[in-house]
Design a protein around this motif. Structure first.
Motif, mmCIF file in Angstrom:
data_model
loop_
_atom_site.group_PDB
_atom_site.id
_atom_site.type_symbol
_atom_site.label_atom_id
_atom_site.label_comp_id
_atom_site.label_asym_id
_atom_site.label_seq_id
_atom_site.Cartn_x
_atom_site.Cartn_y
_atom_site.Cartn_z
ATOM 1 N N ILE A 21 58.525 -9.190 -84.521
ATOM 2 C CA ILE A 21 58.572 -7.899 -84.066
ATOM 3 C C ILE A 21 57.156 -7.283 -84.625
ATOM 4 N N ASP A 22 56.635 -7.831 -85.860
ATOM 5 C CA ASP A 22 55.415 -7.185 -86.398
ATOM 6 C C ASP A 22 54.384 -7.708 -85.443
ATOM 7 N N ASP A 23 54.628 -8.753 -85.111
ATOM 8 C CA ASP A 23 53.327 -9.502 -84.265
ATOM 9 C C ASP A 23 53.251 -8.752 -82.818
ATOM 10 N N ILE A 24 54.166 -8.414 -82.392
ATOM 11 C CA ILE A 24 54.418 -7.969 -81.066
ATOM 12 C C ILE A 24 53.978 -6.399 -81.124
ATOM 13 N N LEU A 25 54.343 -5.626 -82.307
ATOM 14 C CA LEU A 25 53.724 -4.355 -82.471
ATOM 15 C C LEU A 25 52.346 -4.095 -82.515
ATOM 16 N N ALA A 26 51.823 -5.224 -83.205
ATOM 17 C CA ALA A 26 50.295 -5.124 -83.395
ATOM 18 C C ALA A 26 49.623 -5.399 -82.236
ATOM 19 N N MET A 27 50.149 -5.763 -81.131
ATOM 20 C CA MET A 27 49.627 -5.917 -79.416
ATOM 21 C C MET A 27 49.325 -4.574 -78.999
ATOM 22 N N ARG A 31 49.394 -18.130 -75.514
ATOM 23 C CA ARG A 31 49.103 -17.786 -76.917
ATOM 24 C C ARG A 31 50.360 -17.588 -77.593
ATOM 25 N N LEU A 32 51.351 -16.845 -77.085
ATOM 26 C CA LEU A 32 52.541 -16.495 -78.158
ATOM 27 C C LEU A 32 53.492 -17.603 -78.249
ATOM 28 N N GLN A 33 53.428 -18.459 -76.963
ATOM 29 C CA GLN A 33 54.403 -19.824 -77.042
ATOM 30 C C GLN A 33 53.970 -20.633 -78.032
ATOM 31 N N ASP A 34 52.490 -20.824 -77.991
ATOM 32 C CA ASP A 34 51.984 -21.639 -78.771
ATOM 33 C C ASP A 34 52.111 -21.140 -80.352
ATOM 34 N N LYS A 35 52.171 -19.996 -80.570
ATOM 35 C CA LYS A 35 52.402 -19.801 -82.036
ATOM 36 C C LYS A 35 53.876 -19.687 -82.215
ATOM 37 N N TRP A 36 54.657 -19.052 -81.540
ATOM 38 C CA TRP A 36 56.019 -19.016 -81.892
ATOM 39 C C TRP A 36 57.122 -20.075 -81.800
ATOM 40 N N LEU A 37 56.707 -21.084 -80.809
ATOM 41 C CA LEU A 37 57.724 -22.113 -80.275
ATOM 42 C C LEU A 37 57.813 -23.123 -81.615
ATOM 43 N N GLN A 38 56.698 -23.185 -82.412
ATOM 44 C CA GLN A 38 56.904 -23.784 -83.706
ATOM 45 C C GLN A 38 58.368 -23.510 -84.591
ATOM 46 N N ARG A 39 58.774 -22.097 -84.409
ATOM 47 C CA ARG A 39 59.596 -21.493 -85.146
ATOM 48 C C ARG A 39 61.016 -20.942 -84.403
ATOM 49 N N ILE A 40 60.726 -20.626 -83.327
ATOM 50 C CA ILE A 40 61.835 -20.516 -82.349
ATOM 51 C C ILE A 40 62.264 -21.284 -81.348
ATOM 52 N N ILE A 66 59.675 -9.609 -74.895
ATOM 53 C CA ILE A 66 58.314 -8.780 -74.780
ATOM 54 C C ILE A 66 58.231 -8.448 -73.199
ATOM 55 N N TYR A 67 58.073 -7.048 -73.190
ATOM 56 C CA TYR A 67 57.880 -6.422 -71.745
ATOM 57 C C TYR A 67 56.405 -6.271 -71.469
ATOM 58 N N PHE A 68 55.845 -6.806 -70.356
ATOM 59 C CA PHE A 68 54.453 -6.896 -69.750
ATOM 60 C C PHE A 68 54.316 -5.577 -69.066
ATOM 61 N N ARG A 69 53.892 -4.582 -69.222
ATOM 62 C CA ARG A 69 53.958 -3.389 -68.282
ATOM 63 C C ARG A 69 53.225 -3.616 -66.918
ATOM 64 N N ASN A 70 52.039 -4.308 -67.286
ATOM 65 C CA ASN A 70 51.483 -4.671 -65.856
ATOM 66 C C ASN A 70 51.911 -6.250 -65.429
ATOM 67 N N GLY A 71 52.939 -6.644 -65.716
ATOM 68 C CA GLY A 71 53.307 -8.099 -65.170
ATOM 69 C C GLY A 71 52.757 -9.125 -66.258
ATOM 70 N N VAL A 72 53.587 -10.079 -66.085
ATOM 71 C CA VAL A 72 53.578 -11.380 -67.092
ATOM 72 C C VAL A 72 52.084 -11.908 -67.013
ATOM 73 N N ASP A 73 51.418 -12.035 -68.081
ATOM 74 C CA ASP A 73 50.164 -12.519 -68.349
ATOM 75 C C ASP A 73 49.999 -13.892 -68.718
ATOM 76 N N MET A 74 49.915 -14.953 -67.998
ATOM 77 C CA MET A 74 50.149 -16.309 -68.486
ATOM 78 C C MET A 74 49.295 -16.537 -69.486
ATOM 79 N N ASP A 75 47.864 -16.189 -69.860
ATOM 80 C CA ASP A 75 47.270 -16.231 -70.905
ATOM 81 C C ASP A 75 47.942 -15.946 -72.306
ATOM 82 N N GLU A 76 48.496 -14.793 -72.056
ATOM 83 C CA GLU A 76 49.047 -14.116 -73.485
ATOM 84 C C GLU A 76 50.658 -14.955 -73.395
ATOM 85 N N VAL A 77 51.103 -15.603 -72.431
ATOM 86 C CA VAL A 77 52.317 -16.284 -72.757
ATOM 87 C C VAL A 77 51.985 -17.543 -73.307
#
Length: 259
Positions: A94-100, A166-175, A153-164
């Motif tokens: 949650i803290d990670d997404i709030l910082a975006m 980045r987030l998956q590379d970071k969090w799929l080690q733990r989720i 995560i809600y992408f207001r302007n539609g899903v951004d694959m670069d952000e997807v």
């Protein structure tokens, strides 16, 4: 098809248009007719139970619900399975997404509602009016008291694959899992629709070969792979279609064929 006992369908983009509030009277008639013939009808979605139950209100008491992408399974108004995420890990996410920036909002999914720590006041209206969600706002993550089943995560302007990526590379080690859902959502959780379908089938004493499933997006892949008869929607991405045995433009068309 004579061996099918359970019919599982995704909601948004599959059984009805993305963001639809409720089924039609014709849909309710089809579900009632299928149930009368002995089929179990199952809605399988990333939405929470309360929202799904309202969408299928005329027939909800006769249905199976696989909610939150498989993290919550409800049958006859009773929970038969629930996958709860580890709270401290959720807090870090949650803290990670709030910082975006404000184009990215965090939605904390519990069994019956969405909990928001909104960056924009407009976001509340977007969820309640477009997605017909029951939401509760809190000032910070420490005010979340219910079990967390999914983080979206809600992408207001539609899903951004670069952000997807980045987030998956970071969090799929733990989720365990992450799915693109619809055109604006990226989900992180430990459950998936395929696992939810297996647990529901085991509870009901139904073989996977006796299940027909319909889906249109990446979070439907495991469900399509698990079911004995599977249909991807004609508008589905190629990466989704390859996991289904069939393709169809209409769930209702196939269901009428069963009747």
């Amino acid at each position: 098809m004579g061996k099918i006992k359970l019919i599982a369908t995704d909601m948004d983009g599959t059984f009805f248009e993305e963001g639809c509030e409720a089924i039609t009277a014709e849909d309710a008639e089809i579900i009632d007719a299928l149930t009368d013939k002995g089929y179990i009808f199952c809605a399988c979605s990333g939405r929470p139970y309360g929202n799904m139950r309202r969408a299928f209100a005329p027939v909800s008491e006769r249905m199976l619900f696989i909610c939150d992408n498989g993290a919550n399974i409800m049958y006859n108004g009773r929970c038969i399975y629930r996958d709860v995420m580890e709270r401290q890990l959720c807090y870090e996410f949650i803290d990670d997404i709030l910082a975006m920036d404000e184009q990215h909002e965090i939605v904390i999914c519990t069994a019956d509602e969405y909990v928001l720590i909104p960056k924009r006041d407009e976001f509340i209206a977007e969820l309640t009016k477009k997605w017909h969600m029951t939401v509760r706002t809190v000032p910070d993550k420490d005010r979340i008291i219910d079990d967390i089943l999914k983080l979206s995560i809600y992408f207001r302007n539609g899903v951004d694959m670069d952000e997807v990526k980045r987030l998956q590379d970071k969090w799929l080690q733990r989720i365990d899992r992450s799915f693109i859902s619809g055109t604006t959502w990226l989900d992180f959780q430990n459950a998936d629709k395929g696992g939810g379908l297996r647990k529901a089938a085991e509870h009901l004493g139904i073989a996977l070969s006796e299940i027909m499933a319909f889906g249109d997006n990446y979070n439907d892949i495991e469900m399509l792979k698990a079911a004995g008869a599977s249909y991807a929607m004609s508008h589905s991405p190629a990466d989704v279609k390859k996991h289904a045995k069939n393709v169809t433009p209409s769930v209702q068309e196939i269901l009428r064929g069963l009747l």
